[in-house]
Design a protein around this motif. Sequence first.
Motif, mmCIF file in Angstrom:
data_model
loop_
_atom_site.group_PDB
_atom_site.id
_atom_site.type_symbol
_atom_site.label_atom_id
_atom_site.label_comp_id
_atom_site.label_asym_id
_atom_site.label_seq_id
_atom_site.Cartn_x
_atom_site.Cartn_y
_atom_site.Cartn_z
ATOM 1 N N ALA A 40 -1.784 -12.960 -8.469
ATOM 2 C CA ALA A 40 -2.873 -12.643 -7.550
ATOM 3 C C ALA A 40 -3.121 -11.144 -7.448
ATOM 4 O O ALA A 40 -4.210 -10.719 -7.048
ATOM 5 C CB ALA A 40 -2.571 -13.210 -6.165
ATOM 6 N N SER A 41 -2.138 -10.324 -7.843
ATOM 7 C CA SER A 41 -2.287 -8.873 -7.685
ATOM 8 C C SER A 41 -2.023 -8.080 -8.956
ATOM 9 O O SER A 41 -1.934 -6.856 -8.900
ATOM 10 C CB SER A 41 -1.336 -8.360 -6.596
ATOM 11 N N SER A 42 -1.901 -8.758 -10.111
ATOM 12 C CA SER A 42 -1.557 -8.000 -11.320
ATOM 13 C C SER A 42 -2.036 -8.703 -12.576
ATOM 14 O O SER A 42 -2.288 -9.914 -12.584
ATOM 15 C CB SER A 42 -0.043 -7.800 -11.406
ATOM 16 N N VAL A 43 -2.128 -7.906 -13.643
ATOM 17 C CA VAL A 43 -2.386 -8.443 -14.978
ATOM 18 C C VAL A 43 -1.590 -7.638 -15.991
ATOM 19 O O VAL A 43 -1.507 -6.409 -15.893
ATOM 20 C CB VAL A 43 -3.885 -8.406 -15.342
ATOM 21 N N THR A 44 -0.980 -8.348 -16.955
ATOM 22 C CA THR A 44 -0.329 -7.717 -18.104
ATOM 23 C C THR A 44 -0.974 -8.260 -19.372
ATOM 24 O O THR A 44 -1.155 -9.477 -19.505
ATOM 25 C CB THR A 44 1.176 -8.016 -18.130
ATOM 26 N N LEU A 45 -1.346 -7.358 -20.274
ATOM 27 C CA LEU A 45 -1.903 -7.720 -21.578
ATOM 28 C C LEU A 45 -1.019 -7.098 -22.653
ATOM 29 O O LEU A 45 -0.529 -5.975 -22.484
ATOM 30 C CB LEU A 45 -3.329 -7.193 -21.737
ATOM 31 N N ALA A 46 -0.815 -7.809 -23.766
ATOM 32 C CA ALA A 46 0.008 -7.270 -24.846
ATOM 33 C C ALA A 46 -0.491 -7.804 -26.173
ATOM 34 O O ALA A 46 -1.060 -8.893 -26.253
ATOM 35 C CB ALA A 46 1.477 -7.633 -24.638
ATOM 36 N N ALA A 47 -0.259 -7.023 -27.227
ATOM 37 C CA ALA A 47 -0.686 -7.426 -28.566
ATOM 38 C C ALA A 47 0.125 -6.661 -29.599
ATOM 39 O O ALA A 47 0.816 -5.687 -29.286
ATOM 40 C CB ALA A 47 -2.181 -7.165 -28.764
ATOM 41 N N ILE A 48 0.024 -7.114 -30.840
ATOM 42 C CA ILE A 48 0.619 -6.429 -31.982
ATOM 43 C C ILE A 48 -0.515 -5.987 -32.888
ATOM 44 O O ILE A 48 -1.361 -6.799 -33.276
ATOM 45 C CB ILE A 48 1.587 -7.352 -32.749
ATOM 46 N N VAL A 49 -0.543 -4.686 -33.221
ATOM 47 C CA VAL A 49 -1.631 -4.178 -34.061
ATOM 48 C C VAL A 49 -1.140 -2.969 -34.847
ATOM 49 O O VAL A 49 -0.508 -2.074 -34.291
ATOM 50 C CB VAL A 49 -2.872 -3.818 -33.203
ATOM 51 N N ASP A 50 -1.412 -2.980 -36.136
ATOM 52 C CA ASP A 50 -1.123 -1.839 -37.010
ATOM 53 C C ASP A 50 0.316 -1.333 -36.877
ATOM 54 O O ASP A 50 0.569 -0.132 -36.775
ATOM 55 C CB ASP A 50 -2.090 -0.686 -36.723
ATOM 56 N N GLY A 51 1.267 -2.273 -36.875
ATOM 57 C CA GLY A 51 2.664 -1.884 -36.846
ATOM 58 C C GLY A 51 3.179 -1.423 -35.501
ATOM 59 O O GLY A 51 4.284 -0.883 -35.409
ATOM 60 N N GLU A 52 2.397 -1.643 -34.449
ATOM 61 C CA GLU A 52 2.805 -1.231 -33.112
ATOM 62 C C GLU A 52 2.705 -2.395 -32.127
ATOM 63 O O GLU A 52 1.856 -3.277 -32.273
ATOM 64 C CB GLU A 52 1.931 -0.088 -32.592
ATOM 65 N N TYR A 53 3.579 -2.344 -31.140
ATOM 66 C CA TYR A 53 3.477 -3.231 -29.979
ATOM 67 C C TYR A 53 2.708 -2.462 -28.914
ATOM 68 O O TYR A 53 3.072 -1.341 -28.545
ATOM 69 C CB TYR A 53 4.866 -3.598 -29.474
ATOM 70 N N VAL A 54 1.621 -3.055 -28.430
ATOM 71 C CA VAL A 54 0.737 -2.399 -27.465
ATOM 72 C C VAL A 54 0.711 -3.240 -26.200
ATOM 73 O O VAL A 54 0.522 -4.462 -26.256
ATOM 74 C CB VAL A 54 -0.690 -2.245 -28.040
ATOM 75 N N ARG A 55 0.877 -2.587 -25.058
ATOM 76 C CA ARG A 55 0.984 -3.319 -23.797
ATOM 77 C C ARG A 55 0.349 -2.514 -22.669
ATOM 78 O O ARG A 55 0.426 -1.283 -22.643
ATOM 79 C CB ARG A 55 2.467 -3.570 -23.494
ATOM 80 N N GLU A 56 -0.282 -3.204 -21.734
ATOM 81 C CA GLU A 56 -0.798 -2.553 -20.529
ATOM 82 C C GLU A 56 -0.597 -3.469 -19.328
ATOM 83 O O GLU A 56 -0.742 -4.689 -19.433
ATOM 84 C CB GLU A 56 -2.268 -2.178 -20.671
ATOM 85 N N THR A 57 -0.230 -2.872 -18.211
ATOM 86 C CA THR A 57 -0.024 -3.611 -16.967
ATOM 87 C C THR A 57 -0.703 -2.875 -15.827
ATOM 88 O O THR A 57 -0.637 -1.643 -15.751
ATOM 89 C CB THR A 57 1.470 -3.776 -16.651
ATOM 90 N N PHE A 58 -1.337 -3.635 -14.941
ATOM 91 C CA PHE A 58 -1.989 -3.079 -13.751
ATOM 92 C C PHE A 58 -1.449 -3.832 -12.544
ATOM 93 O O PHE A 58 -1.541 -5.048 -12.477
ATOM 94 C CB PHE A 58 -3.505 -3.275 -13.858
ATOM 95 N N ARG A 59 -0.883 -3.100 -11.569
ATOM 96 C CA ARG A 59 -0.304 -3.702 -10.369
ATOM 97 C C ARG A 59 -1.033 -3.185 -9.116
ATOM 98 O O ARG A 59 -0.810 -2.048 -8.673
ATOM 99 C CB ARG A 59 1.183 -3.344 -10.283
ATOM 100 N N ASN A 60 -1.904 -3.991 -8.529
ATOM 101 C CA ASN A 60 -2.597 -3.604 -7.300
ATOM 102 C C ASN A 60 -1.640 -3.404 -6.133
ATOM 103 O O ASN A 60 -1.881 -2.566 -5.255
ATOM 104 C CB ASN A 60 -3.630 -4.669 -6.925
ATOM 105 N N ASP A 61 -0.551 -4.187 -6.109
ATOM 106 C CA ASP A 61 0.371 -4.106 -4.981
ATOM 107 C C ASP A 61 1.146 -2.792 -4.938
ATOM 108 O O ASP A 61 1.773 -2.483 -3.925
ATOM 109 C CB ASP A 61 1.355 -5.287 -5.022
ATOM 110 N N ARG A 62 1.104 -2.002 -6.011
ATOM 111 C CA ARG A 62 1.807 -0.724 -6.050
ATOM 112 C C ARG A 62 0.849 0.473 -5.940
ATOM 113 O O ARG A 62 1.270 1.612 -6.081
ATOM 114 C CB ARG A 62 2.624 -0.628 -7.346
#
Length: 443
Positions: free
Chosen positions: A246-268
């Motif tokens: 309800a207060s966050s989203v995490t997205l992740a993927a693999i691209v061009d030899g890298e692990y890419v990740r982003e997280t957004f936390r509204n509660d923080r």
Amino acid sequence: MRALPVLVAILLLVVPVAAATSPAADSESSAAVEAPGPAPIDSADAVDPADAVDPTDPVEPPRLPSDPSQIDESNLTFRTLSAPADADSRVTSVVRGANLGPALSFSVDEAGAAAETAAVVDRVENAETTTERQRLILAALSRVERDEVSLYSRQAAAFSAHASGNLSDRELLDELVRISATAREYDERLEEIDALAEQTDGFSSPTRLDELQVALQVYEGPVRDLAVAAARAEVSATEIHVESTASSVTLAAIVDGEYVRETFRNDRWDRGGGAISNDAAINVTTESYPETAALRAPDAFGAGSVQRITIPHEYGLLRVFVSGGTEQVFVEHQRIDLDAFPDSERVSETGDGFNVTVDRSYAGGPVTVTVLDEETGEPDPDVTVTKSVGGGDSRAIGTTNADGVVRTLSPADSYRITVVDEPRVVVVDGLRPIATPRLEDDE
């Protein structure tokens, strides 16, 4: 600033999305501080804060000196901001590929926001008096402030709707991409407003302009950029891990030899919190990511209640945003070289002429499958590898490369890896993700 009528939007489909370089990074009012780090760096290798690497750029991050490593790789880990530990998460994955409809809508939204920016510039430049010019500049700034509040509300609603099952993965990604593109255009509008203010006699940019520029950058992210690039067929179809509460989203993927990740936390994120200094934000980041901060000293940019901290290091790049009030990281962007990814545990299975190794990681993290010839120990290329989650159907994740390797993302449930080169088959069953290396203040 260019004027982009909506009819030109279709042309934007052939133009790659580029990460904006925000004036917050170059503004004299946005202080830049580098904290002392435990690994000394030669002056020739030092990173100028104004040249700090953007996590969406394809440029290889700066490397540490080639002297004998001072890093204890046996203790290396990359902590990561994740969903709240006590929250009910919805964890899914979606293959993001070319899609004309969303790609067109992204371009139309971008063109509309750019046209409004052009209109703002035109109104200010045609003001008849200095007083009127000042009034229009302040009104334009106030409008962006209100629009940022709207972006926050839209994003919070998208988080909640996806977590409750009322928004699909594709719809969530589309909304996050639209929010990101709009925020980037607002950032560029503030750049225009700043220039207009500097050109106005007896007037200068209000301090809140710098604060707002940094706040707008939190809506961008490397996986969002990957999602729009995939929709526009600029990159091949890509699996994206999606986890929402309800207060966050995490997205992740693999691209061009890298692990890419982003997280957004509204509660923080304390949106009404007081100012936080560069030094305080660096201390928060160092304490939250002790192993990463040990690799290279952080750089800080920011003003007011939001600070942006960047750590380009030997294995990739970490960028976070720290909130005043809570004094916590509330947004995280990670790029990690897959060949050096440390947070994994190995499981092996041998049979039918194969030696199969699966390097497991945490939910949403990278899983590396290595297939070797059982007799020679040499890599076995062009072998099909499938994944089955929670007893579901097996789906191909790809074929092994020249090194006998293929990669996928870890599900949150138990899963099975199958290596197939008919009639030979090896199954590695009962796999589960390992524990996520959470931040020190979020365990």
